[in-house]
Scaffold this motif. Structure first.
Motif, PDB file in Angstrom:
ATOM      1  N   CYS A 174       0.834  -1.207   0.000  1.00 54.17           N
ATOM      2  CA  CYS A 174       0.000   0.000   0.000  1.00 54.17           C
ATOM      3  C   CYS A 174       0.866   1.254   0.000  1.00 54.17           C
ATOM      4  O   CYS A 174       1.751   1.408   0.846  1.00 54.17           O
ATOM      5  CB  CYS A 174      -0.906   0.011   1.239  1.00 54.17           C
ATOM      6  N   LYS A 175       0.587   2.139  -0.948  1.00 54.28           N
ATOM      7  CA  LYS A 175       1.312   3.404  -1.010  1.00 54.28           C
ATOM      8  C   LYS A 175       0.806   4.342   0.090  1.00 54.28           C
ATOM      9  O   LYS A 175      -0.367   4.336   0.434  1.00 54.28           O
ATOM     10  CB  LYS A 175       1.126   4.060  -2.373  1.00 54.28           C
ATOM     11  N   ILE A 176       1.721   5.139   0.602  1.00 49.40           N
ATOM     12  CA  ILE A 176       1.386   6.138   1.616  1.00 49.40           C
ATOM     13  C   ILE A 176       1.760   7.515   1.089  1.00 49.40           C
ATOM     14  O   ILE A 176       2.855   7.718   0.579  1.00 49.40           O
ATOM     15  CB  ILE A 176       2.140   5.869   2.933  1.00 49.40           C
ATOM     16  N   GLU A 177       0.825   8.450   1.207  1.00 44.09           N
ATOM     17  CA  GLU A 177       1.119   9.849   0.908  1.00 44.09           C
ATOM     18  C   GLU A 177       0.302  10.718   1.840  1.00 44.09           C
ATOM     19  O   GLU A 177      -0.923  10.623   1.872  1.00 44.09           O
ATOM     20  CB  GLU A 177       0.809  10.202  -0.547  1.00 44.09           C
ATOM     21  N   ALA A 178       0.984  11.516   2.621  1.00 40.43           N
ATOM     22  CA  ALA A 178       0.318  12.409   3.568  1.00 40.43           C
ATOM     23  C   ALA A 178       0.843  13.823   3.367  1.00 40.43           C
ATOM     24  O   ALA A 178       2.060  14.038   3.289  1.00 40.43           O
ATOM     25  CB  ALA A 178       0.557  11.960   5.000  1.00 40.43           C
ATOM     26  N   THR A 179      -0.069  14.779   3.278  1.00 42.72           N
ATOM     27  CA  THR A 179       0.305  16.173   3.048  1.00 42.72           C
ATOM     28  C   THR A 179       0.050  16.994   4.308  1.00 42.72           C
ATOM     29  O   THR A 179      -1.052  16.953   4.870  1.00 42.72           O
ATOM     30  CB  THR A 179      -0.498  16.769   1.882  1.00 42.72           C
ATOM     31  N   CYS A 180       1.077  17.727   4.724  1.00 47.51           N
ATOM     32  CA  CYS A 180       0.984  18.532   5.943  1.00 47.51           C
ATOM     33  C   CYS A 180       1.192  20.007   5.580  1.00 47.51           C
ATOM     34  O   CYS A 180       2.347  20.445   5.399  1.00 47.51           O
ATOM     35  CB  CYS A 180       2.042  18.098   6.956  1.00 47.51           C
ATOM     36  N   PRO A 181       0.121  20.789   5.443  1.00 47.01           N
ATOM     37  CA  PRO A 181       0.272  22.217   5.109  1.00 47.01           C
ATOM     38  C   PRO A 181       0.620  23.024   6.362  1.00 47.01           C
ATOM     39  O   PRO A 181      -0.123  23.021   7.344  1.00 47.01           O
ATOM     40  CB  PRO A 181      -1.111  22.582   4.565  1.00 47.01           C
ATOM     41  N   LEU A 182       1.742  23.708   6.316  1.00 50.54           N
ATOM     42  CA  LEU A 182       2.207  24.469   7.479  1.00 50.54           C
ATOM     43  C   LEU A 182       2.239  25.962   7.166  1.00 50.54           C
ATOM     44  O   LEU A 182       2.645  26.362   6.068  1.00 50.54           O
ATOM     45  CB  LEU A 182       3.619  24.024   7.880  1.00 50.54           C
ATOM     46  N   LYS A 183       1.826  26.761   8.124  1.00 51.28           N
ATOM     47  CA  LYS A 183       2.011  28.209   8.056  1.00 51.28           C
ATOM     48  C   LYS A 183       3.033  28.567   9.124  1.00 51.28           C
ATOM     49  O   LYS A 183       2.744  28.501  10.315  1.00 51.28           O
ATOM     50  CB  LYS A 183       0.684  28.945   8.292  1.00 51.28           C
ATOM     51  N   LEU A 184       4.231  28.928   8.672  1.00 53.47           N
ATOM     52  CA  LEU A 184       5.348  29.121   9.580  1.00 53.47           C
ATOM     53  C   LEU A 184       5.764  30.587   9.629  1.00 53.47           C
ATOM     54  O   LEU A 184       6.107  31.174   8.592  1.00 53.47           O
ATOM     55  CB  LEU A 184       6.534  28.260   9.131  1.00 53.47           C
ATOM     56  N   GLN A 185       5.724  31.130  10.823  1.00 54.92           N
ATOM     57  CA  GLN A 185       6.180  32.509  11.001  1.00 54.92           C
ATOM     58  C   GLN A 185       7.688  32.497  11.202  1.00 54.92           C
ATOM     59  O   GLN A 185       8.218  31.763  12.038  1.00 54.92           O
ATOM     60  CB  GLN A 185       5.494  33.149  12.205  1.00 54.92           C
ATOM     61  N   LEU A 186       8.372  33.286  10.410  1.00 51.37           N
ATOM     62  CA  LEU A 186       9.829  33.338  10.484  1.00 51.37           C
ATOM     63  C   LEU A 186      10.260  33.868  11.845  1.00 51.37           C
ATOM     64  O   LEU A 186       9.801  34.919  12.288  1.00 51.37           O
ATOM     65  CB  LEU A 186      10.375  34.228   9.366  1.00 51.37           C
ATOM     66  N   ALA A 187      11.143  33.125  12.490  1.00 52.70           N
ATOM     67  CA  ALA A 187      11.647  33.525  13.810  1.00 52.70           C
ATOM     68  C   ALA A 187      13.160  33.407  13.807  1.00 52.70           C
ATOM     69  O   ALA A 187      13.716  32.376  14.196  1.00 52.70           O
ATOM     70  CB  ALA A 187      11.042  32.655  14.903  1.00 52.70           C
ATOM     71  N   PRO A 188      13.880  34.426  13.332  1.00 53.75           N
ATOM     72  CA  PRO A 188      15.343  34.377  13.284  1.00 53.75           C
ATOM     73  C   PRO A 188      15.933  34.135  14.668  1.00 53.75           C
ATOM     74  O   PRO A 188      15.313  34.458  15.689  1.00 53.75           O
ATOM     75  CB  PRO A 188      15.727  35.764  12.748  1.00 53.75           C
ATOM     76  N   PRO A 189      17.142  33.538  14.732  1.00 53.38           N
ATOM     77  CA  PRO A 189      17.785  33.296  16.034  1.00 53.38           C
ATOM     78  C   PRO A 189      17.864  34.572  16.863  1.00 53.38           C
ATOM     79  O   PRO A 189      18.175  35.653  16.359  1.00 53.38           O
ATOM     80  CB  PRO A 189      19.182  32.798  15.631  1.00 53.38           C
ATOM     81  N   GLY A 190      17.544  34.422  18.157  1.00 58.17           N
ATOM     82  CA  GLY A 190      17.577  35.572  19.053  1.00 58.17           C
ATOM     83  C   GLY A 190      16.247  36.260  19.222  1.00 58.17           C
ATOM     84  O   GLY A 190      16.106  37.126  20.087  1.00 58.17           O
ATOM     85  N   THR A 191      15.248  35.883  18.399  1.00 56.63           N
ATOM     86  CA  THR A 191      13.908  36.465  18.520  1.00 56.63           C
ATOM     87  C   THR A 191      13.030  35.528  19.348  1.00 56.63           C
ATOM     88  O   THR A 191      13.343  34.340  19.488  1.00 56.63           O
ATOM     89  CB  THR A 191      13.272  36.687  17.141  1.00 56.63           C
ATOM     90  N   PRO A 192      11.922  36.029  19.912  1.00 52.70           N
ATOM     91  CA  PRO A 192      11.046  35.183  20.722  1.00 52.70           C
ATOM     92  C   PRO A 192      10.506  33.995  19.927  1.00 52.70           C
ATOM     93  O   PRO A 192      10.266  34.087  18.722  1.00 52.70           O
ATOM     94  CB  PRO A 192       9.911  36.134  21.126  1.00 52.70           C
ATOM     95  N   ALA A 193      10.332  32.885  20.635  1.00 53.50           N
ATOM     96  CA  ALA A 193       9.803  31.677  20.003  1.00 53.50           C
ATOM     97  C   ALA A 193       8.369  31.914  19.529  1.00 53.50           C
ATOM     98  O   ALA A 193       7.602  32.653  20.151  1.00 53.50           O
ATOM     99  CB  ALA A 193       9.834  30.513  20.986  1.00 53.50           C
ATOM    100  N   VAL A 194       8.023  31.292  18.403  1.00 51.73           N
ATOM    101  CA  VAL A 194       6.691  31.426  17.817  1.00 51.73           C
ATOM    102  C   VAL A 194       5.849  30.220  18.222  1.00 51.73           C
ATOM    103  O   VAL A 194       6.298  29.071  18.112  1.00 51.73           O
ATOM    104  CB  VAL A 194       6.775  31.525  16.283  1.00 51.73           C
ATOM    105  N   VAL A 195       4.633  30.472  18.681  1.00 51.10           N
ATOM    106  CA  VAL A 195       3.738  29.388  19.067  1.00 51.10           C
ATOM    107  C   VAL A 195       3.249  28.665  17.811  1.00 51.10           C
ATOM    108  O   VAL A 195       2.776  29.302  16.862  1.00 51.10           O
ATOM    109  CB  VAL A 195       2.536  29.918  19.873  1.00 51.10           C
TER     110      VAL A 195
END
Length: 210
Positions: A174-195
Motif C-alpha cells: 500500500c502506497k502512503i502519501e500524507a500532506t501537511c500544510p504548514l504556516k510558519l512565522q519566520l523567527a530568526p535566532p535571538g527572537t522570541p519563540a513562535v507558538v
C-alpha cells in the motif's frame, strides 16, 4: 448467535449428551475465534500523521545564478499505527519532502526499506534540516508568492510524506502519501519563540486493495 444458543440448549439439556456439548463448545469457540481474527486482520486502519512542532529560522530566496532557497527548518513529526494487531513493514523508504508553492526544495529520509512499525505504537521523528541554497524551480509566479509572504514574515510550506508499506497477514503493498500544510512565522535566532499549533496531515485516498 440464536442458532448457537438453540444448539447449546438442545445438546446440554441432558448431561449424558456430553459429546454433543463438546461439539457446541467447539462451534462457539470457532465463532468467537473467527470474530477476533476478522476484527484483528480483516480491516486496515491507516496511519495517522501529524506535525506536533515546527520552527523556521531562515527562509531566503536567491535568484542568481539559479533560483534557490536557503533555509533552517525544524520539525517534530509523529506517525501512529492505530491497528491493535497488525504491524506494518516499509517496502520502500519513508521520506518527507519539503515544498514551497508546490515545488520541492528538499527531501529527507525518515526510515529505510524493511523498517517495522508495531501495532498501536506512535513514532516520533525530530527533523532539523538546513541548506545554504537548495535549488527550486519557482518561476515568476512562485517568486511573486515568495515576495508576498516574505513581506508578512509568514510562509506556507508543505511537508509531504511518501512511502509504501505492507500490513501483517496481507500480501498487497500500500502506497502512503500524507500532506501537511504548514504556516510558519519566520523567527530568526535571538527572537522570541513562535507558538505553533499541531497540524494533522491529510492522507491521500488509499488504493482499492488497501
Amino acid at each position: 448467535m440464536g442458532k448457537v444458543g438453540d444448539c447449546w440448549d438442545d445438546c446440554c439439556y441432558k448431561w449424558d449428551e456430553w459429546k454433543y456439548c463438546l461439539v457446541c463448545i467447539a462451534i462457539v469457540v470457532g465463532v468467537v475465534l473467527f470474530a477476533v481474527l476478522l476484527a484483528a486482520y480483516g480491516f486496515v486502519r491507516h496511519i495517522d500523521v501529524a506535525v506536533e512542532e515546527a520552527s523556521l529560522t531562515r527562509f531566503d530566496l536567491a535568484t542568481s545564478p539559479v533560483t534557490a532557497l536557503a533555509y533552517n527548518l525544524s520539525l517534530r513529526l509523529t506517525i501512529r499505527n492505530p491497528n491493535w494487531a497488525m504491524s506494518l513493514k516499509n517496502t520502500k523508504p519513508l521520506e518527507a519532502a519539503y515544498k514551497f508553492d508546490d515545488q520541492r526544495f528538499d527531501r529527507v529520509q525518515l526510515t529505510d526499506k524493511g523498517d517495522k512499525h508495531s501495532p498501536g505504537k506512535t513514532r516520533v521523528y525530530h527533523l532539523a534540516t538546513s541548506s545554504n541554497g537548495s535549488y527550486v524551480s519557482l518561476g515568476n509566479a512562485g517568486e511573486a508568492k515568495y515576495r508576498k509572504e516574505n513581506a508578512t514574515g509568514t510562509f506556507e510550506v508543505e511537508v509531504v510524506l511518501t512511502g509504501e508499506v505492507r500490513y501483517t497477514a496481507r500480501y498487497t503493498k500500500c502506497k502512503i502519501e500524507a500532506t501537511c500544510p504548514l504556516k510558519l512565522q519566520l523567527a530568526p535566532p535571538g527572537t522570541p519563540a513562535v507558538v505553533f499549533l499541531k497540524v494533522k496531515c491529510k492522507l491521500a485516498e488509499p488504493e482499492k486493495n488497501c
